[in-house]
Motif scaffolding. Sequence first.
Motif, PDB file in Angstrom:
ATOM      1  N   PHE A  86      38.997   9.710  24.386  1.00 21.44           N
ATOM      2  CA  PHE A  86      39.320   9.945  25.608  1.00 21.44           C
ATOM      3  C   PHE A  86      38.572  11.341  26.194  1.00 21.44           C
ATOM      4  CE2 PHE A  86      42.207  11.854  28.593  1.00 21.44           C
ATOM      5  CZ  PHE A  86      42.747  10.941  29.411  1.00 21.44           C
ATOM      6  N   PHE A  87      38.762  12.380  25.515  1.00 22.30           N
ATOM      7  CA  PHE A  87      38.010  13.638  26.319  1.00 22.30           C
ATOM      8  C   PHE A  87      36.515  13.270  26.191  1.00 22.30           C
ATOM      9  CE2 PHE A  87      42.273  15.476  25.301  1.00 22.30           C
ATOM     10  CZ  PHE A  87      42.287  15.924  26.683  1.00 22.30           C
ATOM     11  N   THR A  92      39.285   3.286  26.734  1.00 22.35           N
ATOM     12  CA  THR A  92      39.267   2.943  25.263  1.00 22.35           C
ATOM     13  C   THR A  92      40.054   3.866  24.193  1.00 22.35           C
ATOM     14  OG1 THR A  92      37.244   1.461  25.524  1.00 22.35           O
ATOM     15  CG2 THR A  92      37.921   1.991  23.211  1.00 22.35           C
ATOM     16  N   GLY A  93      39.826   4.985  24.497  1.00 23.58           N
ATOM     17  CA  GLY A  93      40.414   6.072  23.682  1.00 23.58           C
ATOM     18  C   GLY A  93      41.835   6.054  24.007  1.00 23.58           C
ATOM     19  N   PHE A  94      42.178   5.856  25.486  1.00 29.83           N
ATOM     20  CA  PHE A  94      43.634   5.797  25.736  1.00 29.83           C
ATOM     21  C   PHE A  94      44.243   4.853  24.905  1.00 29.83           C
ATOM     22  CE2 PHE A  94      47.537   5.101  28.190  1.00 29.83           C
ATOM     23  CZ  PHE A  94      48.033   6.556  28.345  1.00 29.83           C
ATOM     24  N   ALA A  95      43.474   3.583  24.938  1.00 33.26           N
ATOM     25  CA  ALA A  95      44.316   2.535  24.266  1.00 33.26           C
ATOM     26  C   ALA A  95      44.395   2.738  22.689  1.00 33.26           C
ATOM     27  CB  ALA A  95      43.242   1.207  24.436  1.00 33.26           C
ATOM     28  N   VAL A  96      43.292   3.430  22.042  1.00 34.52           N
ATOM     29  CA  VAL A  96      43.523   3.599  20.729  1.00 34.52           C
ATOM     30  C   VAL A  96      44.641   4.751  20.512  1.00 34.52           C
ATOM     31  CG1 VAL A  96      42.303   4.723  18.864  1.00 34.52           C
ATOM     32  CG2 VAL A  96      41.181   3.108  20.294  1.00 34.52           C
ATOM     33  N   LEU A  97      44.774   5.804  21.128  1.00 36.21           N
ATOM     34  CA  LEU A  97      45.686   6.979  20.968  1.00 36.21           C
ATOM     35  C   LEU A  97      47.018   6.299  21.158  1.00 36.21           C
ATOM     36  CD1 LEU A  97      46.947   8.610  23.612  1.00 36.21           C
ATOM     37  CD2 LEU A  97      44.590   9.220  23.729  1.00 36.21           C
ATOM     38  N   PHE A 128      45.675   8.515  17.077  1.00 34.28           N
ATOM     39  CA  PHE A 128      46.032   9.454  18.147  1.00 34.28           C
ATOM     40  C   PHE A 128      44.703  10.453  17.914  1.00 34.28           C
ATOM     41  CE2 PHE A 128      47.383  13.789  19.398  1.00 34.28           C
ATOM     42  CZ  PHE A 128      47.698  13.480  20.796  1.00 34.28           C
ATOM     43  N   ILE A 129      44.234  10.905  16.554  1.00 37.98           N
ATOM     44  CA  ILE A 129      43.174  11.851  16.449  1.00 37.98           C
ATOM     45  C   ILE A 129      41.868  11.024  17.119  1.00 37.98           C
ATOM     46  CG2 ILE A 129      41.776  13.082  14.958  1.00 37.98           C
ATOM     47  CD1 ILE A 129      44.326  13.320  13.153  1.00 37.98           C
ATOM     48  N   ILE A 130      41.582  10.018  16.562  1.00 37.78           N
ATOM     49  CA  ILE A 130      40.431   9.197  17.138  1.00 37.78           C
ATOM     50  C   ILE A 130      40.311   8.982  18.552  1.00 37.78           C
ATOM     51  CG2 ILE A 130      38.835   7.103  16.843  1.00 37.78           C
ATOM     52  CD1 ILE A 130      39.736   7.217  14.029  1.00 37.78           C
ATOM     53  N   PRO A 169      56.924   8.636  16.622  1.00 36.38           N
ATOM     54  CA  PRO A 169      57.544   9.814  16.149  1.00 36.38           C
ATOM     55  C   PRO A 169      56.626  11.113  16.493  1.00 36.38           C
ATOM     56  CG  PRO A 169      56.693   8.717  14.379  1.00 36.38           C
ATOM     57  CD  PRO A 169      56.684   7.622  15.540  1.00 36.38           C
ATOM     58  N   VAL A 170      57.161  12.380  16.065  1.00 34.05           N
ATOM     59  CA  VAL A 170      56.333  13.475  16.254  1.00 34.05           C
ATOM     60  C   VAL A 170      55.105  13.248  15.158  1.00 34.05           C
ATOM     61  CG1 VAL A 170      56.143  15.907  15.873  1.00 34.05           C
ATOM     62  CG2 VAL A 170      57.953  14.981  16.933  1.00 34.05           C
ATOM     63  N   SER A 171      55.142  12.586  14.225  1.00 34.32           N
ATOM     64  CA  SER A 171      54.117  12.479  13.044  1.00 34.32           C
ATOM     65  C   SER A 171      52.914  11.790  13.685  1.00 34.32           C
ATOM     66  CB  SER A 171      54.552  11.791  11.856  1.00 34.32           C
ATOM     67  OG  SER A 171      55.140  10.646  12.114  1.00 34.32           O
ATOM     68  N   TRP A 172      53.038  10.980  14.779  1.00 36.15           N
ATOM     69  CA  TRP A 172      52.166  10.340  15.312  1.00 36.15           C
ATOM     70  C   TRP A 172      50.787  11.118  15.829  1.00 36.15           C
ATOM     71  CZ3 TRP A 172      51.265   5.416  15.787  1.00 36.15           C
ATOM     72  CH2 TRP A 172      50.343   4.720  16.664  1.00 36.15           C
ATOM     73  N   PHE A 173      51.092  12.491  16.141  1.00 41.56           N
ATOM     74  CA  PHE A 173      50.102  13.300  16.507  1.00 41.56           C
ATOM     75  C   PHE A 173      49.189  13.511  15.309  1.00 41.56           C
ATOM     76  CE2 PHE A 173      53.127  15.617  19.389  1.00 41.56           C
ATOM     77  CZ  PHE A 173      52.738  15.008  20.451  1.00 41.56           C
ATOM     78  N   HIS A 174      49.550  13.301  14.271  1.00 39.53           N
ATOM     79  CA  HIS A 174      48.477  13.310  12.810  1.00 39.53           C
ATOM     80  C   HIS A 174      47.979  12.020  12.521  1.00 39.53           C
ATOM     81  CE1 HIS A 174      50.414  17.444  12.683  1.00 39.53           C
ATOM     82  NE2 HIS A 174      51.596  16.794  12.550  1.00 39.53           N
ATOM     83  N   SER A 175      48.213  11.077  13.236  1.00 39.59           N
ATOM     84  CA  SER A 175      47.859   9.545  12.927  1.00 39.59           C
ATOM     85  C   SER A 175      46.488   9.326  13.000  1.00 39.59           C
ATOM     86  CB  SER A 175      48.599   8.521  13.609  1.00 39.59           C
ATOM     87  OG  SER A 175      48.103   8.514  15.121  1.00 39.59           O
ATOM     88  N   PRO A 176      45.802   8.771  12.430  1.00 37.15           N
ATOM     89  CA  PRO A 176      44.010   8.329  12.804  1.00 37.15           C
ATOM     90  C   PRO A 176      44.071   7.870  14.241  1.00 37.15           C
ATOM     91  CG  PRO A 176      44.860   7.435  10.727  1.00 37.15           C
ATOM     92  CD  PRO A 176      45.999   7.897  11.315  1.00 37.15           C
TER      93      PRO A 176
END
Length: 254
Positions: free
Chosen positions: A151-152, A200-205, A144-146, A135-142
Amino acid sequence: MAEIFNTFLVVMALVALVVFIALYFVEAGYGMLFNKKWGLSIPNRWGWMLMEAPVFIAMAALWYFSDRRTEPVCLCFFLLFQLHYLQRAFIFPFLIKGNSRMPLGIISMGIFFNILNALMQGGWIFYISSPERYPVSWFHSPQFIIGTILFFCGMFINIHSDKIIRDLRKPGDKRHYIPRGGMFRYVSSANYFGEILEWTGFAVLTWSWAGAVFAWWTFANLTPRSAALYRRYKNEFGNEFTKEKRKRIIPFIY
């Protein structure tokens, strides 16, 4: 469909284990480890483009034909994935200096894996995961943020380290040099460390097994190569290299 996809992920993970072990005994003959035994070769920049462009195209096709292509979170995953391969397939090759070559055998294996990886990532994001998963709320999940930060950070380390390597040689120079600066202070394969961190970041997000299998594949492919490069640096430069006590690919660990 989900059961078939899960079996696909298991098979890919097991194949990565085989590759991980095999690459400690067989060096992939490209780059600094180029070996004519791998057969016919083409200029490095064209090799990279041929090898990396298919995953960009395949992922774009999977996105385009999906009914979920406009879902905000899935679209974000897609754009992050494509950002990496836009740089790797269409920018990085034209930054390469010198006249290095890449064997067609390496290119063929790279194309095959990259297409399978597009099926893994695009298949999960646009076809296998449920619409309620992101859901859109995924953008605020730990996650996605971590994951996005990792990733970057990984992308920056990867691109910066590649630049350090490119700048080691002047036009016409074919000698090898010890890369220094950036994450090369800590590891001899800083560019590979950056790529492992990135995926690894992509797997987490994405918080997905598909992302985790790709991160495992990245580790399985690049860690043995970093060990081979470490041996090459050690043999070629001796104490000049070993006195710095840097690790191979994971800072302070390996």
